[in-house]
Motif scaffolding. Structure first.
Motif, PDB file in Angstrom:
ATOM      1  N   UNK A 113       0.863  -1.177   0.000  1.00 54.75           N
ATOM      2  CA  UNK A 113       0.000   0.000   0.000  1.00 54.75           C
ATOM      3  C   UNK A 113       0.898   1.225   0.000  1.00 54.75           C
ATOM      4  N   UNK A 114       0.686   2.145  -0.945  1.00 59.57           N
ATOM      5  CA  UNK A 114       1.574   3.302  -1.054  1.00 59.57           C
ATOM      6  C   UNK A 114       0.888   4.420  -1.815  1.00 59.57           C
ATOM      7  N   UNK A 115       1.438   5.625  -1.703  1.00 59.01           N
ATOM      8  CA  UNK A 115       0.948   6.754  -2.455  1.00 59.01           C
ATOM      9  C   UNK A 115       1.356   6.675  -3.921  1.00 59.01           C
ATOM     10  N   UNK A 116       0.756   7.535  -4.729  1.00 55.19           N
ATOM     11  CA  UNK A 116       1.065   7.592  -6.155  1.00 55.19           C
ATOM     12  C   UNK A 116       2.507   8.053  -6.362  1.00 55.19           C
ATOM     13  N   UNK A 117       3.171   7.531  -7.376  1.00 54.76           N
ATOM     14  CA  UNK A 117       4.580   7.865  -7.596  1.00 54.76           C
ATOM     15  C   UNK A 117       4.779   9.330  -7.969  1.00 54.76           C
ATOM     16  N   UNK A 118       3.724  10.006  -8.420  1.00 54.72           N
ATOM     17  CA  UNK A 118       3.799  11.434  -8.717  1.00 54.72           C
ATOM     18  C   UNK A 118       3.073  12.276  -7.672  1.00 54.72           C
ATOM     19  N   UNK A 119       2.657  11.647  -6.582  1.00 47.99           N
ATOM     20  CA  UNK A 119       1.997  12.371  -5.513  1.00 47.99           C
ATOM     21  C   UNK A 119       0.535  12.684  -5.738  1.00 47.99           C
ATOM     22  N   UNK A 120      -0.060  12.094  -6.761  1.00 46.65           N
ATOM     23  CA  UNK A 120      -1.460  12.374  -7.075  1.00 46.65           C
ATOM     24  C   UNK A 120      -2.393  11.739  -6.046  1.00 46.65           C
ATOM     25  N   UNK A 121      -3.516  12.391  -5.833  1.00 46.07           N
ATOM     26  CA  UNK A 121      -4.587  11.839  -5.004  1.00 46.07           C
ATOM     27  C   UNK A 121      -5.824  11.634  -5.870  1.00 46.07           C
ATOM     28  N   UNK A 122      -6.792  10.919  -5.348  1.00 46.56           N
ATOM     29  CA  UNK A 122      -8.129  10.839  -5.936  1.00 46.56           C
ATOM     30  C   UNK A 122      -9.104  11.284  -4.854  1.00 46.56           C
ATOM     31  N   UNK A 123      -9.576  12.505  -4.979  1.00 43.47           N
ATOM     32  CA  UNK A 123     -10.513  13.077  -4.017  1.00 43.47           C
ATOM     33  C   UNK A 123     -11.587  13.780  -4.829  1.00 43.47           C
ATOM     34  N   UNK A 124     -12.700  13.101  -5.033  1.00 42.74           N
ATOM     35  CA  UNK A 124     -13.768  13.588  -5.898  1.00 42.74           C
ATOM     36  C   UNK A 124     -14.298  12.456  -6.760  1.00 42.74           C
ATOM     37  N   UNK A 125     -14.774  12.771  -7.953  1.00 42.58           N
ATOM     38  CA  UNK A 125     -15.352  11.790  -8.874  1.00 42.58           C
ATOM     39  C   UNK A 125     -14.370  11.500 -10.002  1.00 42.58           C
ATOM     40  N   UNK A 126     -14.140  10.197 -10.277  1.00 43.86           N
ATOM     41  CA  UNK A 126     -13.145   9.803 -11.269  1.00 43.86           C
ATOM     42  C   UNK A 126     -13.676   8.620 -12.090  1.00 43.86           C
ATOM     43  N   UNK A 127     -13.177   8.495 -13.330  1.00 39.02           N
ATOM     44  CA  UNK A 127     -13.653   7.405 -14.206  1.00 39.02           C
ATOM     45  C   UNK A 127     -13.233   6.035 -13.686  1.00 39.02           C
ATOM     46  N   UNK A 128     -14.075   5.058 -13.989  1.00 37.67           N
ATOM     47  CA  UNK A 128     -13.814   3.661 -13.635  1.00 37.67           C
ATOM     48  C   UNK A 128     -14.075   2.804 -14.866  1.00 37.67           C
ATOM     49  N   UNK A 129     -13.246   1.810 -15.067  1.00 34.65           N
ATOM     50  CA  UNK A 129     -13.425   0.888 -16.187  1.00 34.65           C
ATOM     51  C   UNK A 129     -13.356  -0.545 -15.681  1.00 34.65           C
ATOM     52  N   UNK A 130     -14.415  -1.299 -15.913  1.00 37.99           N
ATOM     53  CA  UNK A 130     -14.426  -2.698 -15.501  1.00 37.99           C
ATOM     54  C   UNK A 130     -13.512  -3.518 -16.394  1.00 37.99           C
ATOM     55  N   UNK A 131     -12.858  -4.498 -15.806  1.00 40.86           N
ATOM     56  CA  UNK A 131     -12.087  -5.452 -16.592  1.00 40.86           C
ATOM     57  C   UNK A 131     -13.039  -6.484 -17.185  1.00 40.86           C
ATOM     58  N   UNK A 132     -12.505  -7.341 -18.015  1.00 38.59           N
ATOM     59  CA  UNK A 132     -13.323  -8.411 -18.595  1.00 38.59           C
ATOM     60  C   UNK A 132     -13.916  -9.295 -17.509  1.00 38.59           C
ATOM     61  N   UNK A 133     -13.120  -9.589 -16.476  1.00 37.32           N
ATOM     62  CA  UNK A 133     -13.630 -10.408 -15.375  1.00 37.32           C
ATOM     63  C   UNK A 133     -14.693  -9.660 -14.583  1.00 37.32           C
ATOM     64  N   UNK A 134     -14.502  -8.358 -14.396  1.00 35.49           N
ATOM     65  CA  UNK A 134     -15.498  -7.577 -13.676  1.00 35.49           C
ATOM     66  C   UNK A 134     -16.812  -7.496 -14.413  1.00 35.49           C
ATOM     67  N   UNK A 135     -16.759  -7.358 -15.728  1.00 37.14           N
ATOM     68  CA  UNK A 135     -17.981  -7.244 -16.525  1.00 37.14           C
ATOM     69  C   UNK A 135     -18.828  -8.509 -16.460  1.00 37.14           C
ATOM     70  N   UNK A 136     -18.205  -9.635 -16.165  1.00 38.40           N
ATOM     71  CA  UNK A 136     -18.957 -10.886 -16.048  1.00 38.40           C
ATOM     72  C   UNK A 136     -19.824 -10.912 -14.791  1.00 38.40           C
ATOM     73  N   UNK A 137     -19.501 -10.066 -13.823  1.00 35.56           N
ATOM     74  CA  UNK A 137     -20.154 -10.121 -12.522  1.00 35.56           C
ATOM     75  C   UNK A 137     -21.256  -9.090 -12.354  1.00 35.56           C
ATOM     76  N   UNK A 138     -20.997  -7.844 -12.809  1.00 32.71           N
ATOM     77  CA  UNK A 138     -21.894  -6.737 -12.529  1.00 32.71           C
ATOM     78  C   UNK A 138     -21.837  -5.712 -13.650  1.00 32.71           C
ATOM     79  N   UNK A 139     -22.844  -4.837 -13.675  1.00 35.86           N
ATOM     80  CA  UNK A 139     -22.767  -3.645 -14.505  1.00 35.86           C
ATOM     81  C   UNK A 139     -22.149  -2.539 -13.644  1.00 35.86           C
ATOM     82  N   UNK A 140     -21.006  -2.040 -14.049  1.00 38.98           N
ATOM     83  CA  UNK A 140     -20.238  -1.118 -13.228  1.00 38.98           C
ATOM     84  C   UNK A 140     -20.536   0.329 -13.584  1.00 38.98           C
ATOM     85  N   UNK A 141     -20.476   1.233 -12.613  1.00 40.90           N
ATOM     86  CA  UNK A 141     -20.651   2.662 -12.912  1.00 40.90           C
ATOM     87  C   UNK A 141     -19.451   3.194 -13.684  1.00 40.90           C
TER      88      UNK A 141
END
Length: 242
Positions: A113-141
């Motif tokens: 577990x570690x911070x981003x190598x460029x110091x970036x954070x994710x605080x807010x709304x950000x895109x998500x992409x399901x993998x092929x395995x994820x798509x088999x399970x659910x419809x993802x936002x």
């Protein structure tokens, strides 16, 4: 007609163990959803000195939520929870880790577990992409709510279910019953407003969004996230139809 009259019941009548990290934290929408699905909640706060069960025999599963602390912190309760996750893992009991809870699962499995190598954070709304395995399970936002400064490597033996941009590993599964998600699907409207007020000092961090974007994004993106969260809980805790 019969299909429309069907109801769901929990797979058993044992409570779900809810692990929170601050005195006034709540399980939010996840708690509401689990109760609507017929589960009772057993809420415990190891940071406040409460112990976790030595076996999952009396629980239907566990959810460990997030918090402002790091899975790398040396506090006794952090190390205790990371070690405790071996209980549901060894008993093949349902486990869901959200943000910090996912990072703790990674640490239990020997991952980093570690911070981003460029110091970036994710605080807010950000895109998500399901993998092929994820798509088999659910419809993802397509967009999800984030509030973190650290991410994690995918642990050995884990299956990646969804990825992001700055932090690639966003959701994963280990074995049959252990799941981790980096983002937050549990926030009620009141919780989000509270986070925006109390976390405003973090909005100046690299990659973070301003508070107005958090609230605007809720109107635009929350409905699919809410639907996904309900489906995720159904998958983790496996309700049955009657």
């Amino acid at each position: 007609m019969l299909q429309s009259l069907r109801k769901t019941l929990p797979a058993d009548d044992r409570p779900v163990l809810i692990v929170l990290h601050q005195e006034h934290s709540t399980p939010g929408r996840v708690g509401h959803m689990l109760e609507a699905k017929g589960y009772r909640l057993d809420v415990r706060r190891p940071a406040m000195g409460q112990r976790l069960p030595e076996t999952m025999a009396d629980h239907a599963g566990a959810v460990i939520f997030g918090g402002p602390m790091s899975a790398n912190d040396q506090d006794d309760f952090i190390k205790y929870e990371i070690d405790w996750i071996n209980v549901p893992l060894s008993e093949n009991s349902p486990y869901l880790g959200i943000c910090l809870g996912a990072q703790m699962l990674v640490k239990t499995l020997g991952g980093r577990v570690a911070g981003h190598h460029e110091g970036l954070t994710e605080i807010g709304w950000y895109p998500l992409q399901a993998t092929e395995e994820g798509e088999k399970l659910l419809e993802w936002p397509k967009m999800v709510y984030q509030f973190h400064r650290e991410g994690f490597d995918l642990p050995d033996g884990a299956t990646l279910l969804a990825r992001g941009d700055a932090y690639e590993n966003q959701a994963f599964r280990v074995g049959e019953n252990a799941w981790g998600i980096q983002f937050h699907g549990e926030l009620t409207r009141v919780m989000m407003h509270r986070w925006v007020v109390r976390g405003a000092h973090r909005f100046e961090l690299p990659g973070a969004q301003t508070g107005d974007k958090h609230l605007e994004g809720r109107f635009l993106h929350d409905a699919p996230l809410k639907n996904w969260m309900s489906g995720m809980l159904d998958m983790v805790f496996k309700p049955r139809e009657i």
